[in-house]
Design a protein around this motif. Structure first.
Motif, PDB file in Angstrom:
ATOM      1  N   CYS A   8       1.143  -0.678  -0.243  1.00  0.00           N
ATOM      2  CA  CYS A   8      -0.144   0.560   0.293  1.00  0.00           C
ATOM      3  C   CYS A   8       0.360   1.400   0.088  1.00  0.00           C
ATOM      4  N   TYR A   9       1.274   1.821  -1.263  1.00  0.00           N
ATOM      5  CA  TYR A   9       2.313   2.688  -1.588  1.00  0.00           C
ATOM      6  C   TYR A   9       1.645   4.262  -1.440  1.00  0.00           C
ATOM      7  N   SER A  10       1.253   4.807  -0.377  1.00  0.00           N
ATOM      8  CA  SER A  10       0.560   5.848  -0.555  1.00  0.00           C
ATOM      9  C   SER A  10       1.747   7.259  -1.788  1.00  0.00           C
ATOM     10  N   GLY A  11       2.661   6.816  -1.412  1.00  0.00           N
ATOM     11  CA  GLY A  11       3.275   7.921  -1.324  1.00  0.00           C
ATOM     12  C   GLY A  11       4.908   8.516  -0.636  1.00  0.00           C
ATOM     13  N   GLY A  12       4.334   8.882   1.229  1.00  0.00           N
ATOM     14  CA  GLY A  12       4.837   9.177   1.871  1.00  0.00           C
ATOM     15  C   GLY A  12       5.830   8.295   2.084  1.00  0.00           C
ATOM     16  N   LEU A  13       6.433   8.421   3.820  1.00  0.00           N
ATOM     17  CA  LEU A  13       7.914   7.906   4.365  1.00  0.00           C
ATOM     18  C   LEU A  13       7.977   6.452   4.437  1.00  0.00           C
ATOM     19  N   ARG A  49       6.592  13.401  -6.742  1.00  0.00           N
ATOM     20  CA  ARG A  49       8.002  13.199  -7.465  1.00  0.00           C
ATOM     21  C   ARG A  49       8.971  11.755  -6.856  1.00  0.00           C
ATOM     22  N   PHE A  50       8.549  11.914  -5.593  1.00  0.00           N
ATOM     23  CA  PHE A  50       9.008  11.211  -3.853  1.00  0.00           C
ATOM     24  C   PHE A  50       8.633   9.514  -4.675  1.00  0.00           C
ATOM     25  N   LYS A  51       7.565   8.963  -4.450  1.00  0.00           N
ATOM     26  CA  LYS A  51       7.029   7.846  -5.043  1.00  0.00           C
ATOM     27  C   LYS A  51       7.184   7.340  -6.005  1.00  0.00           C
ATOM     28  N   ARG A  52       7.543   8.566  -7.151  1.00  0.00           N
ATOM     29  CA  ARG A  52       8.440   8.908  -8.313  1.00  0.00           C
ATOM     30  C   ARG A  52       9.852   7.642  -8.108  1.00  0.00           C
ATOM     31  N   ASP A  53      10.474   8.320  -7.191  1.00  0.00           N
ATOM     32  CA  ASP A  53      11.707   8.074  -7.290  1.00  0.00           C
ATOM     33  C   ASP A  53      11.689   7.077  -6.786  1.00  0.00           C
ATOM     34  N   VAL A  54      11.269   6.250  -5.804  1.00  0.00           N
ATOM     35  CA  VAL A  54      11.506   5.369  -5.237  1.00  0.00           C
ATOM     36  C   VAL A  54      10.865   4.502  -6.181  1.00  0.00           C
ATOM     37  N   ALA A  55       9.922   4.238  -6.897  1.00  0.00           N
ATOM     38  CA  ALA A  55       9.447   3.368  -7.500  1.00  0.00           C
ATOM     39  C   ALA A  55      10.875   3.054  -8.767  1.00  0.00           C
ATOM     40  N   GLU A  56      11.613   4.585  -9.291  1.00  0.00           N
ATOM     41  CA  GLU A  56      12.316   4.216  -9.857  1.00  0.00           C
ATOM     42  C   GLU A  56      13.955   3.358  -9.572  1.00  0.00           C
ATOM     43  N   HIS A  57      14.107   3.618  -8.400  1.00  0.00           N
ATOM     44  CA  HIS A  57      15.097   3.058  -7.256  1.00  0.00           C
ATOM     45  C   HIS A  57      14.625   2.236  -7.350  1.00  0.00           C
ATOM     46  N   ASN A 155      15.023   2.804   7.382  1.00  0.00           N
ATOM     47  CA  ASN A 155      14.588   3.967   8.383  1.00  0.00           C
ATOM     48  C   ASN A 155      14.685   5.700   7.421  1.00  0.00           C
ATOM     49  N   ASP A 156      15.643   5.166   6.689  1.00  0.00           N
ATOM     50  CA  ASP A 156      15.169   6.877   6.125  1.00  0.00           C
ATOM     51  C   ASP A 156      15.692   6.173   4.914  1.00  0.00           C
ATOM     52  N   THR A 157      15.215   7.294   3.525  1.00  0.00           N
ATOM     53  CA  THR A 157      15.168   7.167   2.317  1.00  0.00           C
ATOM     54  C   THR A 157      16.957   8.053   1.837  1.00  0.00           C
ATOM     55  N   GLU A 158      17.311   9.073   2.243  1.00  0.00           N
ATOM     56  CA  GLU A 158      18.535   9.349   2.246  1.00  0.00           C
ATOM     57  C   GLU A 158      19.165   8.558   2.262  1.00  0.00           C
ATOM     58  N   ALA A 159      19.352   7.386   3.134  1.00  0.00           N
ATOM     59  CA  ALA A 159      20.338   6.500   2.713  1.00  0.00           C
ATOM     60  C   ALA A 159      20.463   6.109   1.162  1.00  0.00           C
ATOM     61  N   ILE A 160      19.894   6.279  -0.339  1.00  0.00           N
ATOM     62  CA  ILE A 160      19.639   5.305  -1.073  1.00  0.00           C
ATOM     63  C   ILE A 160      19.493   6.944  -1.965  1.00  0.00           C
ATOM     64  N   GLY A 161      19.403   8.493  -1.438  1.00  0.00           N
ATOM     65  CA  GLY A 161      20.410   9.563  -2.093  1.00  0.00           C
ATOM     66  C   GLY A 161      18.759  10.120  -2.201  1.00  0.00           C
ATOM     67  N   ILE A 162      17.480   9.710  -1.767  1.00  0.00           N
ATOM     68  CA  ILE A 162      16.240  10.168  -2.427  1.00  0.00           C
ATOM     69  C   ILE A 162      15.855  10.866  -1.143  1.00  0.00           C
TER      70      ILE A 162
END
Length: 274
Positions: A8-13, A49-57, A155-162
């Motif tokens: 369930c991918y809301s676009g939230g962290l 933008r965020f949900k696209r970036d994580v999906a592309e990663h 625990n965060d997405t900054e670790a993968i550059g997002i």
């Protein structure tokens, strides 16, 4: 049939961290990032933008289970049905924009025998987890909660550059701006930063003839709160959810002697789930 892992991918962290851990544990081949794409006026562009970036990663497509009329926001669907709440008192916007298209998608694309649905609730939300287990389990669906996993790695997405959505500088969640489940602290931010959404909320209340918020058994309309919020803004009360509610309203009362409503101090019921 191969196992299917539906996030369930809301676009939230939280939902992004779930997606990362589910793909790590199970591989990405049978992972679905299921999103309810909200209207651009109430879902910030940086969440999109965020949900696209994580999906592309992850190398995964976004899968949408959205209302067929994509031009409608939470106020439009409520005015269309002439109500803010349905059934047992749940918000009609959640039912129309999320729950109904979610269940339609599951019925057409998932199997109760081979699918697991993943939510972003964590150890601080046992009540929400139990409710979700009960609701989905009663219909035969399996659920899981990766934020409870002992081996979770993210625990965060900054670790993968997002970078997380910029909205987290003000809000504590990635939900619609002008959330109909949120309390007055959220709506003070709306008043200060999104007058367009504030005005649309006023329009919806007038069209329906009911208030979004209630203090006990008394309706409290957005129009009634305008003078209080104007005074708070003039006094420099910060427009943020990162000040604990009790202190936020205590400061407001101390500075401008604002009346603190019972509803102000209730916990926020915003959700990122489907």
């Amino acid at each position: 049939m191969a196992e299917q892992h539906i996030v369930c991918y809301s676009g939230g962290l939280s939902s992004a961290l779930v997606a990362l851990d589910v793909a790590r544990r199970h591989g990405k081949n049978n992972v679905v990032l299921l999103n309810h794409d909200m209207h651009f006026s109430v879902e910030h562009a940086d969440i999109k933008r965020f949900k696209r970036d994580v999906a592309e990663h992850l190398g995964l497509p976004l899968t949408f289970a959205s209302r067929r009329n994509a031009s409608q926001d939470q106020f439009d669907v409520c005015v269309e049905s002439q109500a803010f709440k349905v059934g047992n008192g749940s918000e009609l916007c959640t039912a129309r924009l999320k729950t109904e298209p979610f269940m339609e998608w599951l019925a057409a694309n998932a199997s109760k025998d081979s699918s697991t649905i993943y939510y972003g609730f964590d150890a601080t939300e046992p009540g929400r987890i139990q409710r979700r287990i009960g609701i989905m389990g009663s219909q035969g669906w399996k659920t899981d909660y990766p934020r409870l996993w002992s081996d979770k790695q993210f625990n965060d997405t900054e670790a993968i550059g997002i970078a997380r959505p910029c909205t987290y500088s003000v809000f504590k969640h990635g939900n619609c701006i002008g959330c109909l489940k949120a309390g007055w602290q959220h709506w003070y931010i709306v008043y200060c930063t999104r007058p367009d959404i504030w005005l649309k909320g006023m329009w919806a209340e007038e069209e329906i003839g009911h208030a979004i918020h209630w203090d006990g058994d008394q309706p409290v309309y957005l129009e009634e709160m305008q003078p209080r919020f104007a005074a708070m803004k003039a006094a420099g009360i910060p427009a943020t959810e990162h000040i604990p509610q009790q202190r936020f309203w205590a400061d407001a009362k101390r500075i401008i002697n604002i009346k603190v409503l019972q509803q102000d101090l209730l916990p926020c019921e915003c959700t990122e789930d489907a």
